[in-house]
Scaffold this motif. Structure first.
Motif, PDB file in Angstrom:
ATOM      1  N   THR A  12       0.840  -1.206   0.000  1.00  0.00           N
ATOM      2  CA  THR A  12       0.000   0.000   0.000  1.00  0.00           C
ATOM      3  C   THR A  12       0.872   1.251   0.000  1.00  0.00           C
ATOM      4  OG1 THR A  12      -1.793  -1.152   1.133  1.00  0.00           O
ATOM      5  CG2 THR A  12      -1.786   1.248   1.271  1.00  0.00           C
ATOM      6  N   MET A  13       1.903   1.256   0.829  1.00  0.00           N
ATOM      7  CA  MET A  13       2.789   2.425   0.902  1.00  0.00           C
ATOM      8  C   MET A  13       3.469   2.691  -0.437  1.00  0.00           C
ATOM      9  SD  MET A  13       4.578   2.030   4.607  1.00  0.00           S
ATOM     10  CE  MET A  13       5.290   3.662   4.675  1.00  0.00           C
ATOM     11  N   LEU A  14       3.885   1.618  -1.112  1.00  0.00           N
ATOM     12  CA  LEU A  14       4.603   1.767  -2.381  1.00  0.00           C
ATOM     13  C   LEU A  14       3.665   1.877  -3.582  1.00  0.00           C
ATOM     14  CD1 LEU A  14       7.496  -0.778  -1.762  1.00  0.00           C
ATOM     15  CD2 LEU A  14       7.673   1.716  -1.840  1.00  0.00           C
ATOM     16  N   GLY A  15       2.379   1.656  -3.362  1.00  0.00           N
ATOM     17  CA  GLY A  15       1.422   1.728  -4.461  1.00  0.00           C
ATOM     18  C   GLY A  15       1.550   0.567  -5.438  1.00  0.00           C
ATOM     19  N   VAL A  16       1.882  -0.617  -4.894  1.00  0.00           N
ATOM     20  CA  VAL A  16       2.038  -1.812  -5.730  1.00  0.00           C
ATOM     21  C   VAL A  16       1.198  -2.934  -5.133  1.00  0.00           C
ATOM     22  CG1 VAL A  16       4.379  -1.142  -6.445  1.00  0.00           C
ATOM     23  CG2 VAL A  16       4.084  -2.634  -4.454  1.00  0.00           C
ATOM     24  N   THR A  17       1.167  -4.055  -5.808  1.00  0.00           N
ATOM     25  CA  THR A  17       0.433  -5.216  -5.305  1.00  0.00           C
ATOM     26  C   THR A  17       1.302  -5.993  -4.315  1.00  0.00           C
ATOM     27  OG1 THR A  17       1.235  -6.703  -7.022  1.00  0.00           O
ATOM     28  CG2 THR A  17      -0.780  -5.429  -7.518  1.00  0.00           C
ATOM     29  N   PRO A  18       0.681  -6.790  -3.451  1.00  0.00           N
ATOM     30  CA  PRO A  18       1.473  -7.657  -2.570  1.00  0.00           C
ATOM     31  C   PRO A  18       2.377  -8.614  -3.356  1.00  0.00           C
ATOM     32  CG  PRO A  18      -0.735  -7.450  -1.695  1.00  0.00           C
ATOM     33  CD  PRO A  18      -0.743  -6.793  -3.064  1.00  0.00           C
ATOM     34  N   ALA A  19       1.949  -9.018  -4.528  1.00  0.00           N
ATOM     35  CA  ALA A  19       2.786  -9.889  -5.362  1.00  0.00           C
ATOM     36  C   ALA A  19       4.066  -9.157  -5.781  1.00  0.00           C
ATOM     37  CB  ALA A  19       2.014 -10.364  -6.587  1.00  0.00           C
ATOM     38  N   ARG A  20       3.980  -7.867  -6.012  1.00  0.00           N
ATOM     39  CA  ARG A  20       5.167  -7.093  -6.385  1.00  0.00           C
ATOM     40  C   ARG A  20       6.157  -7.029  -5.221  1.00  0.00           C
ATOM     41  NH1 ARG A  20       9.291  -5.961  -9.131  1.00  0.00           N
ATOM     42  NH2 ARG A  20       9.914  -3.799  -9.221  1.00  0.00           N
ATOM     43  N   PRO A  39       5.827 -12.936   6.707  1.00  0.00           N
ATOM     44  CA  PRO A  39       6.877 -12.126   6.073  1.00  0.00           C
ATOM     45  C   PRO A  39       6.594 -10.638   6.263  1.00  0.00           C
ATOM     46  CG  PRO A  39       5.412 -13.012   4.403  1.00  0.00           C
ATOM     47  CD  PRO A  39       4.960 -13.577   5.718  1.00  0.00           C
ATOM     48  N   MET A  40       7.605  -9.921   6.702  1.00  0.00           N
ATOM     49  CA  MET A  40       7.465  -8.497   6.994  1.00  0.00           C
ATOM     50  C   MET A  40       8.586  -7.719   6.309  1.00  0.00           C
ATOM     51  SD  MET A  40       4.898  -8.651   9.221  1.00  0.00           S
ATOM     52  CE  MET A  40       4.836  -7.311  10.383  1.00  0.00           C
ATOM     53  N   VAL A  41       8.375  -6.412   6.161  1.00  0.00           N
ATOM     54  CA  VAL A  41       9.357  -5.506   5.564  1.00  0.00           C
ATOM     55  C   VAL A  41       9.758  -4.474   6.623  1.00  0.00           C
ATOM     56  CG1 VAL A  41       9.736  -3.745   3.789  1.00  0.00           C
ATOM     57  CG2 VAL A  41       8.321  -5.738   3.269  1.00  0.00           C
ATOM     58  N   PRO A  42      11.059  -4.338   6.916  1.00  0.00           N
ATOM     59  CA  PRO A  42      11.465  -3.248   7.810  1.00  0.00           C
ATOM     60  C   PRO A  42      11.066  -1.900   7.198  1.00  0.00           C
ATOM     61  CG  PRO A  42      13.238  -4.837   7.572  1.00  0.00           C
ATOM     62  CD  PRO A  42      12.202  -5.182   6.554  1.00  0.00           C
ATOM     63  N   ALA A  43      10.435  -1.060   7.986  1.00  0.00           N
ATOM     64  CA  ALA A  43       9.938   0.222   7.476  1.00  0.00           C
ATOM     65  C   ALA A  43      11.052   1.077   6.878  1.00  0.00           C
ATOM     66  CB  ALA A  43       9.217   0.979   8.588  1.00  0.00           C
ATOM     67  N   LEU A  44      12.266   0.969   7.405  1.00  0.00           N
ATOM     68  CA  LEU A  44      13.379   1.773   6.887  1.00  0.00           C
ATOM     69  C   LEU A  44      13.787   1.367   5.466  1.00  0.00           C
ATOM     70  CD1 LEU A  44      15.713   2.160   9.995  1.00  0.00           C
ATOM     71  CD2 LEU A  44      14.291   3.914   8.911  1.00  0.00           C
ATOM     72  N   CYS A  45      13.275   0.263   4.969  1.00  0.00           N
ATOM     73  CA  CYS A  45      13.567  -0.152   3.586  1.00  0.00           C
ATOM     74  C   CYS A  45      12.815   0.701   2.573  1.00  0.00           C
ATOM     75  CB  CYS A  45      13.198  -1.620   3.370  1.00  0.00           C
ATOM     76  SG  CYS A  45      14.274  -2.777   4.216  1.00  0.00           S
ATOM     77  N   ILE A  46      11.906   1.529   3.068  1.00  0.00           N
ATOM     78  CA  ILE A  46      11.124   2.391   2.183  1.00  0.00           C
ATOM     79  C   ILE A  46      11.566   3.833   2.403  1.00  0.00           C
ATOM     80  CG2 ILE A  46       8.809   3.200   1.584  1.00  0.00           C
ATOM     81  CD1 ILE A  46       7.795   0.420   2.462  1.00  0.00           C
ATOM     82  N   GLN A  52       7.553  10.422  -3.773  1.00  0.00           N
ATOM     83  CA  GLN A  52       6.857   9.135  -3.817  1.00  0.00           C
ATOM     84  C   GLN A  52       7.641   8.119  -2.992  1.00  0.00           C
ATOM     85  OE1 GLN A  52       4.023   8.556  -5.421  1.00  0.00           O
ATOM     86  NE2 GLN A  52       3.912   6.352  -5.586  1.00  0.00           N
ATOM     87  N   PRO A  53       6.975   7.364  -2.130  1.00  0.00           N
ATOM     88  CA  PRO A  53       7.688   6.298  -1.431  1.00  0.00           C
ATOM     89  C   PRO A  53       8.248   5.290  -2.438  1.00  0.00           C
ATOM     90  CG  PRO A  53       5.529   6.663  -0.447  1.00  0.00           C
ATOM     91  CD  PRO A  53       5.573   7.444  -1.718  1.00  0.00           C
ATOM     92  N   ARG A  54       9.456   4.798  -2.154  1.00  0.00           N
ATOM     93  CA  ARG A  54      10.107   3.839  -3.051  1.00  0.00           C
ATOM     94  C   ARG A  54      11.066   2.994  -2.229  1.00  0.00           C
ATOM     95  NH1 ARG A  54      14.777   6.197  -2.840  1.00  0.00           N
ATOM     96  NH2 ARG A  54      15.038   8.406  -2.967  1.00  0.00           N
ATOM     97  N   PRO A  55      11.476   1.836  -2.772  1.00  0.00           N
ATOM     98  CA  PRO A  55      12.467   1.048  -2.042  1.00  0.00           C
ATOM     99  C   PRO A  55      13.753   1.850  -1.852  1.00  0.00           C
ATOM    100  CG  PRO A  55      11.439  -0.289  -3.740  1.00  0.00           C
ATOM    101  CD  PRO A  55      10.985   1.134  -3.957  1.00  0.00           C
ATOM    102  N   LEU A  56      14.386   1.681  -0.713  1.00  0.00           N
ATOM    103  CA  LEU A  56      15.637   2.350  -0.391  1.00  0.00           C
ATOM    104  C   LEU A  56      16.686   1.983  -1.434  1.00  0.00           C
ATOM    105  CD1 LEU A  56      17.092   4.082   1.759  1.00  0.00           C
ATOM    106  CD2 LEU A  56      17.611   1.942   2.947  1.00  0.00           C
ATOM    107  N   LYS A  57      17.146   2.968  -2.164  1.00  0.00           N
ATOM    108  CA  LYS A  57      18.009   2.759  -3.325  1.00  0.00           C
ATOM    109  C   LYS A  57      19.294   1.992  -3.001  1.00  0.00           C
ATOM    110  CE  LYS A  57      20.009   5.341  -7.157  1.00  0.00           C
ATOM    111  NZ  LYS A  57      20.161   6.648  -7.769  1.00  0.00           N
TER     112      LYS A  57
END
Length: 112
Positions: A12-20, A39-46, A52-57
């Motif tokens: 939701t934060m990244l504006g993509v599907t869970p499959a992505r 399965p979880m994602v550390p918030a700092l990875c965004i 626009q929120p995006r994966p940490l480069k």
């Protein structure tokens, strides 16, 4: 304690599907942490730059560097999330502050 997001929250934060999110885990663009069998994602990875929120480069290159140094995927993830004597903060916290050089310099001795 590292703040964790569910797969759905990260999507939701990244504006993509869970499959992505699964693809981003496979491509080492995000870290996956299993908490209570979920399965979880550390918030700092965004990252929140450029409007626009995006994966940490810097995460992708850092993961590849650790994998090239002989770490397993799980070991690399654990290293990025753990405190180390030669770093003031966890590598993930430093990457989130764009202090990439410090993290990558700490990896160099591990490769030899």
């Amino acid at each position: 304690m590292i703040e964790l997001l569910s797969q759905r929250e990260a999507a939701t934060m990244l504006g993509v599907t869970p499959a992505r999110i699964k693809q981003l885990w496979a491509e080492n663009e995000l870290l996956k942490v299993v908490e209570d069998s979920k399965p979880m994602v550390p918030a700092l990875c965004i990252a929140y730059g450029e409007g626009q929120p995006r994966p940490l480069k810097a995460l992708h290159g850092t993961m590849l560097m650790l994998l090239d140094a002989g770490f397993s995927h799980d070991e690399a993830t654990e290293w990025i999330l753990s405190r180390h004597d030669d770093l003031d903060e966890t590598p993930l916290e430093l990457l989130a502050q764009n202090r990439v050089r410090e993290v990558r310099n700490a990896i160099l001795p591990l490769a030899f």
